[in-house]
Write an enzyme that holds these catalytic residues in place. Sequence first.
Site, PDB file in Angstrom:
ATOM      1  N   CYS A   1      27.649  47.920 -15.165  1.00 16.76           N
ATOM      2  CA  CYS A   1      27.577  46.935 -16.259  1.00 16.76           C
ATOM      3  C   CYS A   1      26.291  46.098 -16.101  1.00 16.76           C
ATOM      4  CB  CYS A   1      28.813  46.035 -16.236  1.00 16.76           C
ATOM      5  SG  CYS A   1      30.355  46.974 -16.124  1.00 16.76           S
TER       6      CYS A   1
ATOM      7  N   CYS B   1      43.637  33.084 -13.369  1.00 16.42           N
ATOM      8  CA  CYS B   1      43.104  34.425 -13.661  1.00 16.42           C
ATOM      9  C   CYS B   1      42.379  34.963 -12.435  1.00 16.42           C
ATOM     10  CB  CYS B   1      42.103  34.363 -14.809  1.00 16.42           C
ATOM     11  SG  CYS B   1      42.746  33.567 -16.274  1.00 16.42           S
TER      12      CYS B   1
ATOM     13  N   ARG C   1      38.931  32.228 -26.559  1.00 21.86           N
ATOM     14  CA  ARG C   1      38.448  31.484 -25.394  1.00 21.86           C
ATOM     15  C   ARG C   1      36.925  31.377 -25.374  1.00 21.86           C
ATOM     16  NH1 ARG C   1      40.773  33.998 -21.337  1.00 21.86           N
ATOM     17  NH2 ARG C   1      42.623  32.771 -21.753  1.00 21.86           N
TER      18      ARG C   1
ATOM     19  N   CYS D   1      44.360  40.445 -23.008  1.00 25.53           N
ATOM     20  CA  CYS D   1      43.207  39.542 -23.116  1.00 25.53           C
ATOM     21  C   CYS D   1      41.988  40.452 -23.220  1.00 25.53           C
ATOM     22  CB  CYS D   1      43.139  38.658 -21.875  1.00 25.53           C
ATOM     23  SG  CYS D   1      41.613  37.679 -21.783  1.00 25.53           S
TER      24      CYS D   1
ATOM     25  N   CYS E   1      26.209  42.312 -14.929  1.00 24.18           N
ATOM     26  CA  CYS E   1      27.100  41.829 -13.864  1.00 24.18           C
ATOM     27  C   CYS E   1      26.448  41.746 -12.487  1.00 24.18           C
ATOM     28  CB  CYS E   1      28.343  42.727 -13.794  1.00 24.18           C
ATOM     29  SG  CYS E   1      29.578  42.095 -12.646  1.00 24.18           S
TER      30      CYS E   1
ATOM     31  N   CYS F   1      30.739  46.661  -6.720  1.00 25.85           N
ATOM     32  CA  CYS F   1      31.475  47.442  -7.723  1.00 25.85           C
ATOM     33  C   CYS F   1      30.711  48.707  -8.113  1.00 25.85           C
ATOM     34  CB  CYS F   1      31.718  46.576  -8.963  1.00 25.85           C
ATOM     35  SG  CYS F   1      32.671  47.426 -10.227  1.00 25.85           S
TER      36      CYS F   1
ATOM     37  N   CYS G   1      47.147  35.931 -14.832  1.00 25.50           N
ATOM     38  CA  CYS G   1      46.249  36.865 -15.500  1.00 25.50           C
ATOM     39  C   CYS G   1      45.457  37.595 -14.429  1.00 25.50           C
ATOM     40  CB  CYS G   1      45.303  36.094 -16.429  1.00 25.50           C
ATOM     41  SG  CYS G   1      44.069  37.152 -17.221  1.00 25.50           S
TER      42      CYS G   1
HETATM   43  N1  SAM Z   1      35.816  44.541 -12.907  1.00 28.84           N
HETATM   44  C1  SAM Z   1      36.661  44.128 -13.961  1.00 28.84           C
HETATM   45  C2  SAM Z   1      36.187  44.612 -15.317  1.00 28.84           C
HETATM   46  O1  SAM Z   1      34.990  44.769 -15.525  1.00 28.84           O
HETATM   47  O2  SAM Z   1      37.038  44.831 -16.173  1.00 28.84           O
HETATM   48  C3  SAM Z   1      36.908  42.654 -14.007  1.00 28.84           C
HETATM   49  C4  SAM Z   1      35.827  41.621 -13.786  1.00 28.84           C
HETATM   50  S1  SAM Z   1      34.524  41.512 -14.998  1.00 28.84           S
HETATM   51  C5  SAM Z   1      33.405  40.454 -14.149  1.00 28.84           C
HETATM   52  C6  SAM Z   1      35.196  40.630 -16.360  1.00 28.84           C
HETATM   53  C7  SAM Z   1      34.322  40.377 -17.563  1.00 28.84           C
HETATM   54  O3  SAM Z   1      33.431  39.287 -17.313  1.00 28.84           O
HETATM   55  C8  SAM Z   1      33.407  41.479 -18.045  1.00 28.84           C
HETATM   56  O4  SAM Z   1      34.070  42.424 -18.805  1.00 28.84           O
HETATM   57  C9  SAM Z   1      32.381  40.716 -18.874  1.00 28.84           C
HETATM   58  O5  SAM Z   1      32.765  40.694 -20.233  1.00 28.84           O
HETATM   59  C10 SAM Z   1      32.396  39.316 -18.258  1.00 28.84           C
HETATM   60  N2  SAM Z   1      31.124  39.032 -17.567  1.00 28.84           N
HETATM   61  C11 SAM Z   1      30.725  39.546 -16.398  1.00 28.84           C
HETATM   62  N3  SAM Z   1      29.493  39.102 -16.065  1.00 28.84           N
HETATM   63  C12 SAM Z   1      29.086  38.294 -17.076  1.00 28.84           C
HETATM   64  C13 SAM Z   1      27.887  37.555 -17.338  1.00 28.84           C
HETATM   65  N4  SAM Z   1      26.862  37.586 -16.509  1.00 28.84           N
HETATM   66  N5  SAM Z   1      27.821  36.818 -18.468  1.00 28.84           N
HETATM   67  C14 SAM Z   1      28.869  36.796 -19.327  1.00 28.84           C
HETATM   68  N6  SAM Z   1      30.018  37.492 -19.130  1.00 28.84           N
HETATM   69  C15 SAM Z   1      30.133  38.231 -18.029  1.00 28.84           C
HETATM   70 FE1  SF4 Z   2      32.318  45.970 -11.958  1.00 28.58          FE
HETATM   71 FE2  SF4 Z   2      31.146  43.815 -12.924  1.00 28.58          FE
HETATM   72 FE3  SF4 Z   2      31.467  45.927 -14.476  1.00 28.58          FE
HETATM   73 FE4  SF4 Z   2      33.616  44.483 -13.732  1.00 28.58          FE
HETATM   74  S1  SF4 Z   2      31.933  43.794 -15.018  1.00 28.58           S
HETATM   75  S2  SF4 Z   2      33.420  46.714 -13.741  1.00 28.58           S
HETATM   76  S3  SF4 Z   2      32.964  43.851 -11.687  1.00 28.58           S
HETATM   77  S4  SF4 Z   2      30.203  45.843 -12.625  1.00 28.58           S
END
Ligand code: SAM
Ligand code: SF4
Length: 337
Positions: free
Chosen positions: A64, A104, A273, A195, A67, A60, A135
């Site tokens: 973040c 989802c 949730r 959500c 992630c 990606c 979702c």
């Molecule tokens: N890429 C899309 C986005 O960021 O909107 C969808 C997938 S993203 C993995 C969805 C959510 O998962 C993130 O916004 C974050 O809040 C949560 N998330 C991701 N990695 C995480 C982690 N290591 N621990 C807790 N929550 C996590």
């Molecule tokens: Fe990409 Fe992960 Fe951020 Fe979603 S949470 S936008 S998958 S880096």
Amino acid sequence: MNLCKENGSFRMDWTRAEIAALFDRPFLDLLFEAQQVHRARHAANEVQLSTLLSIKTGGCAEDCGYCSQSAFAKSGLKAEKLMEVETVLTAAREAKAAGSGRFCMGAAWREPKDRDMDAVCAMVAGVKAMGLETCMTLGMLSDEQAARLAHAGLDYYNHNVDTSPEYYGEVITTRTYQERLDTLDRVRAAGMSVCSGGIVGMGESREDRIGFLHTLATLPAHPESVPINALVPIQGTSLGDRLIAEQNVKIDDIEFVRTVAVARIAMPRSMVRLSAGRESMSEATQALCFLAGANSIFTGDKLLTTGNAGTSADAALFAKLGLRPMTSEEPARVAAE
Ligand code: SAM
Ligand code: SF4
Ligand code: DTB
């Protein structure tokens, strides 16, 4: 407390000071009120079950800091292509057979490319046809993409604000807070349910947790679903590495439960949730989260890329607590109108 400006029968005008005052309450008072608010709007002892599937993993473009799927992370995750529609439908069938009510689908995208929309919409239509709620979480959406997803039968779109506006820059630099709010507006305008939640335990302060819930509770409409994630520390991510290095900075369990309770009180009608991080939570902490008003979980032994508590552990916990899987959200809501 000011109860004047309400939308229907619940408040949309929370101030940060009021949210802070909820956090400051004696723990037992806070839980008592949260459970009362919960029972006025939702069926007691019922928990909605959702199942996650990563339909496009890794690589990606966003940064973040939590992630595993960010191209900036050194998590060792292999980037994969978008799954075939049939593979997704097979996983959805299995989730339904395991008792899940909502499927989802998450993609590691900054935003979907228009060329992917046909496949993604076919996934939505196929899952919906099985009688599951649908979702998706695909990153930012344009108006057209939101309209196409809604037309295909998408019930919910997940897009988290993640944290407070002030702490956000410590977590993500490639997408602004305002861009997230704009996507939420587009989802709403297309007629889908929202959500949106975030993550606690990223090194943020209580003030940030207050700011995070304040953002959600003062949106034009409360999200129908509010996921509260506890950071799952993943090696190779900037936030995960920090948590692993500074042992014991994991969010305090009681503070996590307080966050759930404040979310419940501030957004009475929303499904709250208990999301990522449940695997490393004791049964007692999870039970306190349910008492605090959480009424939805992810089931199955995997979230997107990390482990989850697993179906048999959940069945054992439900049996121990006398909880039942929710079959429909409607009766509790209608009864509360
Ligand atoms: N890429 C899309 C986005 O960021 O909107 C969808 C997938 S993203 C993995 C969805 C959510 O998962 C993130 O916004 C974050 O809040 C949560 N998330 C991701 N990695 C995480 C982690 N290591 N621990 C807790 N929550 C996590
Ligand atoms: Fe990409 Fe992960 Fe951020 Fe979603 S949470 S936008 S998958 S880096
Ligand atoms: C949300 O708030 N939590 C889910 C869902 N929305 C998409 C994702 C949790 C991801 C946890 C880390 C992982 O498995 O990669």
